[in-house]
Design a protein around this motif. Structure first.
Motif, mmCIF file in Angstrom:
data_model
loop_
_atom_site.group_PDB
_atom_site.id
_atom_site.type_symbol
_atom_site.label_atom_id
_atom_site.label_comp_id
_atom_site.label_asym_id
_atom_site.label_seq_id
_atom_site.Cartn_x
_atom_site.Cartn_y
_atom_site.Cartn_z
ATOM 1 N N LEU A 123 43.948 45.303 52.249
ATOM 2 C CA LEU A 123 43.618 46.476 51.429
ATOM 3 C C LEU A 123 42.545 46.139 50.401
ATOM 4 N N PHE A 124 42.509 44.890 49.964
ATOM 5 C CA PHE A 124 41.421 44.469 49.081
ATOM 6 C C PHE A 124 40.087 44.520 49.838
ATOM 7 N N ALA A 125 40.080 43.981 51.041
ATOM 8 C CA ALA A 125 38.844 43.990 51.848
ATOM 9 C C ALA A 125 38.396 45.420 52.126
ATOM 10 N N PRO A 130 39.959 36.633 37.796
ATOM 11 C CA PRO A 130 38.946 37.664 38.032
ATOM 12 C C PRO A 130 38.810 37.992 39.518
ATOM 13 N N CYS A 131 38.595 39.273 39.795
ATOM 14 C CA CYS A 131 38.341 39.709 41.169
ATOM 15 C C CYS A 131 37.087 39.007 41.683
ATOM 16 N N PRO A 132 37.126 38.425 42.890
ATOM 17 C CA PRO A 132 35.942 37.727 43.403
ATOM 18 C C PRO A 132 34.787 38.672 43.695
ATOM 19 N N ARG A 133 35.045 39.988 43.713
ATOM 20 C CA ARG A 133 33.986 40.945 44.012
ATOM 21 C C ARG A 133 33.379 41.516 42.737
ATOM 22 N N CYS A 134 34.220 41.860 41.745
ATOM 23 C CA CYS A 134 33.679 42.581 40.586
ATOM 24 C C CYS A 134 34.058 41.949 39.245
ATOM 25 N N GLY A 135 34.947 40.972 39.244
ATOM 26 C CA GLY A 135 35.286 40.295 38.002
ATOM 27 C C GLY A 135 36.421 40.915 37.209
ATOM 28 N N TYR A 163 46.309 43.472 43.635
ATOM 29 C CA TYR A 163 45.131 44.279 43.953
ATOM 30 C C TYR A 163 44.177 44.265 42.772
ATOM 31 N N CYS A 164 42.930 44.700 43.039
ATOM 32 C CA CYS A 164 41.943 44.844 41.966
ATOM 33 C C CYS A 164 41.887 46.308 41.557
ATOM 34 N N PRO A 165 42.210 46.621 40.296
ATOM 35 C CA PRO A 165 42.253 48.035 39.888
ATOM 36 C C PRO A 165 40.883 48.700 39.890
ATOM 37 N N ALA A 166 39.801 47.933 39.896
ATOM 38 C CA ALA A 166 38.468 48.549 39.928
ATOM 39 C C ALA A 166 37.985 48.749 41.364
ATOM 40 N N CYS A 167 38.140 47.721 42.213
ATOM 41 C CA CYS A 167 37.703 47.839 43.614
ATOM 42 C C CYS A 167 38.620 48.731 44.430
ATOM 43 N N GLN A 168 39.884 48.841 43.983
ATOM 44 C CA GLN A 168 40.870 49.627 44.739
ATOM 45 C C GLN A 168 41.446 50.709 43.821
HETATM 46 ZN ZN LIG Z 1 37.284 44.051 42.037
#
Ligand SMILES: [Zn+2]
Length: 284
Positions: free
Chosen positions: A182-184, A243-248, A263-268
């Protein structure tokens, strides 16, 4: 809990190192883990027989002996299997062990004694909970877009995290890889299956394939002993506060129906306003 990539690695390792070996002794130290449908105790029934095959099926590992008997293992939450060679120390909490004719041992260990070992005649799996009810094999050619869409359509009110984690629908994705998928795909874990847009469905489907393929490769390349769980390649699982590896953005952990979800609350981002408290963002 070992997941599909772990079990495939264990399967391949045992095919190489245990198949064609003769069992010189079988020990059951914790009878509570054993479900014996053969009648004869394994200590007597397995001695001098040869391991003829090793397979995996969903969360189960199947060791065939003399083509007629099977040990079907479900390692559950904390079970591990160790191939103990001469200089190695046993893991501890051994529930059952097979001594092999090359002087090595297969130790089936669980400090919580929750692992299950079903001793059955080959193919007599109907009494094993969950085994005959496994959903479509996500690594098989039968797992197509259409198959996946059908399952989403059949369960529109199910949260996507629970749906992809349900082994009777998809065989099989555990908690760790469900979070990674779901992160991907950049989908919030609580999103209802029926509310996914067509492009989101496609992203989840593609992520299932890609994330599992990456996991299988990462576990194989790590070349760890089979009792070691390889998780270094995971991007959000067990990374709360990092930190999220995609957005920090800082990765979160939430309890959903007794399970931890990362999960990442910004990417997801959540789909509906009712979930706004998950993100901590001020409302626009
Ligand atoms: Zn993220």
């Amino acid at each position: 809990m070992p997941e599909l990539p772990d079990l495939l690695y264990i399967r391949d390792y045992l095919r190489q190192h245990a198949t064609n070996r003769t069992i010189t002794a079988a020990e059951v130290r914790q009878p509570v883990v054993l479900r014996n449908a053969v009648g004869d105790p394994p200590e007597r029934a397995l001695k001098t027989l040869t391991i003829t095959g090793v397979d995996s099926h969903g969360p189960f590992l199947r060791i065939t002996v003399s083509s007629t008997l099977e040990l079907v293992l479900n390692l559950m939450l904390s079970g591990r299997i160790q191939h103990q060679r001469k200089p190695d120390r046993p893991l501890g909490h051994i529930c059952m062990a097979l001594h092999l004719d090359d002087g090595t041992r297969l130790n089936m260990c669980d400090e919580n004694k929750m692992l299950k070992i079903y001793f059955v005649h080959t193919g007599s799996t109907s009494a094993i909970p969950g085994l005959d009810a496994l959903g479509v094999d996500i690594l098989s050619p039968g797992f197509t877009f259409e198959e996946f869409f059908r399952r989403l359509g059949d369960h529109p009110r199910m949260q996507i995290r629970a749906l992809i984690n349900d082994h009777s629908l998809l065989n099989s994705i555990g908690n760790a890889y469900a979070d990674e998928i779901l992160f991907a795909a950049r989908i919030h874990p609580k999103t209802l299956a029926g509310t996914l847009e067509p492009d989101e469905r496609e992203r989840v489907f593609a992520a299932i394939r890609d994330v599992m393929a990456d996991g299988i490769r990462a576990v194989a390349e790590a070349r760890q002993p089979i009792h070691v769980k390889v998780r270094d390649h995971m991007r959000v699982r067990n990374r709360k506060g990092e930190p999220c590896p995609r957005c920090g953005t800082i990765i979160r952990r939430e309890g959903v129906r007794g399970y931890d979800v990362f999960y990442c609350p910004a990417c997801q981002p959540p789909r509906r306003r009712v979930f706004i408290d998950w993100t901590n963002k001020p409302e626009a």
